[in-house]
Write a protein that holds these residues in place. Structure first.
Motif, PDB file in Angstrom:
ATOM      1  N   PHE A 120      -2.289   1.986  -4.690  1.00 29.56           N
ATOM      2  CA  PHE A 120      -1.439   3.146  -4.943  1.00 29.56           C
ATOM      3  C   PHE A 120      -2.353   4.354  -4.826  1.00 29.56           C
ATOM      4  N   LEU A 121      -2.152   5.157  -3.771  1.00 30.00           N
ATOM      5  CA  LEU A 121      -3.089   6.259  -3.564  1.00 30.00           C
ATOM      6  C   LEU A 121      -2.390   7.591  -3.450  1.00 30.00           C
ATOM      7  N   SER A 122      -2.974   8.585  -4.101  1.00 27.74           N
ATOM      8  CA  SER A 122      -2.393   9.920  -4.008  1.00 27.74           C
ATOM      9  C   SER A 122      -3.161  10.713  -2.973  1.00 27.74           C
ATOM     10  N   THR A 123      -2.470  11.538  -2.261  1.00 30.49           N
ATOM     11  CA  THR A 123      -3.123  12.344  -1.233  1.00 30.49           C
ATOM     12  C   THR A 123      -2.189  13.469  -0.812  1.00 30.49           C
TER      13      THR A 123
ATOM     14  N   ILE B  50       0.880  -1.165   0.000  1.00 30.69           N
ATOM     15  CA  ILE B  50       0.000   0.000   0.000  1.00 30.69           C
ATOM     16  C   ILE B  50       0.924   1.224   0.000  1.00 30.69           C
ATOM     17  N   VAL B  51       0.936   1.923  -1.121  1.00 28.52           N
ATOM     18  CA  VAL B  51       1.901   3.002  -1.286  1.00 28.52           C
ATOM     19  C   VAL B  51       1.189   4.348  -1.405  1.00 28.52           C
ATOM     20  N   GLY B  52       1.657   5.313  -0.643  1.00 29.90           N
ATOM     21  CA  GLY B  52       1.107   6.673  -0.722  1.00 29.90           C
ATOM     22  C   GLY B  52       1.928   7.496  -1.695  1.00 29.90           C
ATOM     23  N   PHE B  53       1.230   8.303  -2.478  1.00 27.48           N
ATOM     24  CA  PHE B  53       1.905   9.143  -3.464  1.00 27.48           C
ATOM     25  C   PHE B  53       1.628  10.581  -3.041  1.00 27.48           C
ATOM     26  N   LEU B  54       2.644  11.201  -2.500  1.00 31.18           N
ATOM     27  CA  LEU B  54       2.459  12.500  -1.844  1.00 31.18           C
ATOM     28  C   LEU B  54       3.075  13.620  -2.650  1.00 31.18           C
ATOM     29  N   GLY B  55       2.540  14.804  -2.439  1.00 32.46           N
ATOM     30  CA  GLY B  55       3.126  15.978  -3.073  1.00 32.46           C
ATOM     31  C   GLY B  55       2.219  17.163  -2.871  1.00 32.46           C
ATOM     32  N   PRO B  56       2.778  18.361  -2.942  1.00 32.02           N
ATOM     33  CA  PRO B  56       1.933  19.548  -2.838  1.00 32.02           C
ATOM     34  C   PRO B  56       0.986  19.641  -4.028  1.00 32.02           C
TER      35      PRO B  56
ATOM     36  N   ALA C 224      -1.318   6.384   8.431  1.00 26.71           N
ATOM     37  CA  ALA C 224      -2.254   5.390   8.965  1.00 26.71           C
ATOM     38  C   ALA C 224      -2.364   4.141   8.101  1.00 26.71           C
ATOM     39  N   VAL C 225      -2.265   4.286   6.780  1.00 26.95           N
ATOM     40  CA  VAL C 225      -2.550   3.102   5.958  1.00 26.95           C
ATOM     41  C   VAL C 225      -1.391   2.600   5.090  1.00 26.95           C
ATOM     42  N   CYS C 226      -0.378   3.456   4.860  1.00 21.08           N
ATOM     43  CA  CYS C 226       0.610   3.067   3.846  1.00 21.08           C
ATOM     44  C   CYS C 226       1.845   2.381   4.425  1.00 21.08           C
ATOM     45  N   ASP C 227       2.402   1.477   3.612  1.00 19.88           N
ATOM     46  CA  ASP C 227       3.666   0.835   3.983  1.00 19.88           C
ATOM     47  C   ASP C 227       4.833   1.711   3.534  1.00 19.88           C
ATOM     48  N   ARG C 228       4.572   2.461   2.465  1.00 20.10           N
ATOM     49  CA  ARG C 228       5.660   3.176   1.828  1.00 20.10           C
ATOM     50  C   ARG C 228       5.130   4.486   1.275  1.00 20.10           C
ATOM     51  N   VAL C 229       6.007   5.444   1.109  1.00 24.86           N
ATOM     52  CA  VAL C 229       5.555   6.711   0.555  1.00 24.86           C
ATOM     53  C   VAL C 229       6.532   7.187  -0.521  1.00 24.86           C
ATOM     54  N   ILE C 230       5.951   7.708  -1.601  1.00 25.87           N
ATOM     55  CA  ILE C 230       6.762   8.332  -2.651  1.00 25.87           C
ATOM     56  C   ILE C 230       6.347   9.800  -2.677  1.00 25.87           C
ATOM     57  N   ILE C 231       7.320  10.685  -2.616  1.00 22.24           N
ATOM     58  CA  ILE C 231       6.988  12.121  -2.606  1.00 22.24           C
ATOM     59  C   ILE C 231       7.483  12.751  -3.902  1.00 22.24           C
ATOM     60  N   ILE C 232       6.610  13.526  -4.542  1.00 20.68           N
ATOM     61  CA  ILE C 232       7.069  14.263  -5.724  1.00 20.68           C
ATOM     62  C   ILE C 232       6.849  15.750  -5.509  1.00 20.68           C
ATOM     63  N   ARG C 233       7.679  16.506  -6.200  1.00 22.11           N
ATOM     64  CA  ARG C 233       7.552  17.960  -6.144  1.00 22.11           C
ATOM     65  C   ARG C 233       7.946  18.508  -7.507  1.00 22.11           C
ATOM     66  N   GLU C 234       7.123  19.394  -8.016  1.00 18.67           N
ATOM     67  CA  GLU C 234       7.349  19.989  -9.337  1.00 18.67           C
ATOM     68  C   GLU C 234       7.713  18.930 -10.381  1.00 18.67           C
ATOM     69  N   GLY C 235       6.999  17.816 -10.332  1.00 22.09           N
ATOM     70  CA  GLY C 235       7.167  16.781 -11.346  1.00 22.09           C
ATOM     71  C   GLY C 235       8.310  15.819 -11.120  1.00 22.09           C
ATOM     72  N   ARG C 236       9.127  16.043 -10.093  1.00 21.89           N
ATOM     73  CA  ARG C 236      10.274  15.155  -9.859  1.00 21.89           C
ATOM     74  C   ARG C 236      10.095  14.381  -8.564  1.00 21.89           C
ATOM     75  N   LYS C 237      10.587  13.138  -8.582  1.00 17.23           N
ATOM     76  CA  LYS C 237      10.530  12.357  -7.348  1.00 17.23           C
ATOM     77  C   LYS C 237      11.602  12.876  -6.397  1.00 17.23           C
ATOM     78  N   VAL C 238      11.186  13.195  -5.163  1.00 20.85           N
ATOM     79  CA  VAL C 238      12.176  13.704  -4.209  1.00 20.85           C
ATOM     80  C   VAL C 238      12.399  12.744  -3.040  1.00 20.85           C
ATOM     81  N   ALA C 239      11.538  11.756  -2.890  1.00 17.66           N
ATOM     82  CA  ALA C 239      11.767  10.774  -1.827  1.00 17.66           C
ATOM     83  C   ALA C 239      10.983   9.499  -2.098  1.00 17.66           C
ATOM     84  N   ASP C 240      11.517   8.382  -1.627  1.00 16.81           N
ATOM     85  CA  ASP C 240      10.845   7.086  -1.731  1.00 16.81           C
ATOM     86  C   ASP C 240      11.270   6.314  -0.499  1.00 16.81           C
TER      87      ASP C 240
END
Lengths: 236, 247
Positions: free
Chosen positions: A183-186, A29-35, A194-210
């Protein structure tokens, strides 16, 4: 379950997604985060085949999602942002229609199953346009689940829900317990925690963390640091 | 094929639960009813002058009253097909389901043709009314309806293309009106131009098309034109929908 390689999307001169790569394993369960405006929705739209990438590769359950888009789409259930539904239909009619579009063989049984799973059996005869936002959101989730796909892609699944509905949603997603990949974006950090095993963070179109989430991960601090300073290069 | 049917069924279901369907169908019947009454009155009073024309041939091919309402009703019927899905966001759900753009467009087109048929089926009563008071050439009535169907294949395909291109339903309706209006205007060129241009205008003329069919003459040149335009518009609609993914 999802393999993304140097994925890019350009709108005119604007590069909305810039060489993003990541993998999501089966059952994660992966969270896809970003502003806001970071490229989350554009990325999800490319994963689901709604948009074609400008460059890069996507594989869904081993299927090339760019070349064999229709076949890849049979492997996923998608809940778009804002959950657009046919408002004039009744809930069960809508789900039957969606099940037929997704080539479900036992439509009635599949619809009954997801009505129960998403907690909308009590409103199955109501007209979609007359439902509260929370119920509409759940109908959207039932739609994503109706063909029993191994992968769920959810765009802002809890936006506009009240705290009780958010909790019910989290329980539902946690209940998949490894049987489905999610795979959920929020941009709600507590939801990811609360729900994710892992998180991927993007900013301005680029991945900044996984990163894999642990009990002690201070996601809020990390998110602030990664998305307010100048864009960092992804970790090698 | 099954996907096409699923898309078509939903489109028709949504059309017939909307007030728009009943407003359009009712207004259409009032308009055609008045047209038929005017023509019947005219031919009853001018029996000698009318020659081989009958109220029915006048209804189908002899008067501009046949086309003017169509230029309005067709855009209203077709504007929703794709543009409404885009405006409400449901297009995203449709295009991420495992079906092709071709199935979506043919499903929408099938629904549009059923709507077209719904406009025309009730008008059969005019032929019946005429038959109660005089003789009716049923062969000509049959070819008139065949002509109407062929005209519908390209009217609805043009409307569908405009709905696929336009960002909103209103713009789709305006574009369809402009394109069909232009095609109608080209037909008028048959009466004002000379030489090759006159021939071209006659070939493109929807007026000439229906005039020929209403006399019981099935002219294959018109059929080639109708089906070519319909197929071109459908092909372009599919291409536009595919191009949207690259937006």
């Amino acid at each position: 379950m999802i393999e993304v390689e140097t994925l890019s999307k350009r709108y005119g001169t604007h590069l909305a997604v810039n060489e993003v790569s990541f993998d999501v394993k089966q059952g994660e369960i992966v969270g896809f985060l970003g502003p806001n405006g970071a490229g989350k929705t554009t990325t999800l739209r490319m994963l689901t085949g709604y948009l074609a990438p400008t460059a890069g590769k996507i594989r869904i359950d081993g299927i090339d999602a760019v070349r064999s888009s229709i076949r890849a789409r049979t492997r996923l259930g998608y809940m778009p942002e804002g959950v657009p539904l046919y408002r004039e239909m009744r809930v069960h009619e809508y789900l039957r229609h969606r099940a037929a579009l997704k080539h479900v063989s036992e439509v009635r049984a599949a619809v009954d199953r997801v009505l129960m799973l998403a907690g909308v059996t009590d409103v199955k005869n109501r007209i979609v346009g007359q439902l509260s936002k929370g119920y509409r959101q759940r109908v959207g989730l039932a739609d994503a689940l109706v063909a029993d796909p191994p992968l769920l892609i959810l765009d802002e699944p809890t936006s506009g829900l009240d705290p009780n509905q958010v909790r019910q949603f989290r329980d539902l997603v946690r209940g998949f317990g490894g049987s489905k990949t999610v795979f959920l974006s929020t941009h709600i950090l507590s939801e990811v925690q609360a729900v994710c095993d892992r998180v991927i963070i993007i900013r301005e179109g680029r991945k900044v963390a996984d990163l894999t989430l642990g009990q002690t991960t201070k996601l809020e601090d990390m998110f602030a640091e990664l998305t307010t300073n100048s864009v960092a290069e992804p970790n090698p | 094929m099954k996907n096409t049917w699923v898309v078509m069924k939903r489109e028709l279901g949504s059309f017939f639960v909307s007030p728009l369907a009943y407003v359009v169908l009712t207004s259409w019947l009032i308009f055609t009813g008045i047209t038929f009454w005017i023509l019947s009155e005219f031919y009853a009073r001018n029996a000698v002058a009318s020659g081989s024309d009958t109220p029915l041939s006048g209804f189908f091919g002899g008067s501009a009253l046949f086309f003017i309402p169509l230029l309005v009703f067709v855009p209203v019927l077709t504007m929703r097909l794709i543009a409404a899905e885009r405006q409400s966001g449901t297009l995203e759900g449709l295009m991420t389901a495992p079906i092709s753009e071709t199935s979506i467009i043919w499903g929408k087109y099938g629904a549009a043709l059923v709507m077209w048929a719904m406009l025309w089926i009730p008008t059969i009563i005019y032929a019946w009314i005429t038959s109660q008071h005089g003789s009716v050439d049923w062969g000509a009535v049959g070819s008139s309806y065949f002509g109407v169907f062929c005209l519908g294949t390209y009217f609805m395909a043009v409307g569908l293309l405009m709905s696929t291109i336009a960002p909103t339903q209103i713009i789709a309706a305006v574009l369809s009106f402009v394109v069909l209006g232009a095609l109608f205007a080209v037909g008028v060129g048959e009466f004002v131009l000379d030489g090759t241009l006159r021939e071209v205008c006659a070939y493109l003329s929807m007026w000439g098309h229906m005039h020929s069919f209403s006399k019981g003459v099935v002219d294959s040149r018109y059929l080639v034109f109708d089906f070519s335009v319909a197929l071109l518009a459908l092909g372009l609609s599919i291409a536009v929908l595919k191009a949207r993914r690259h937006g």
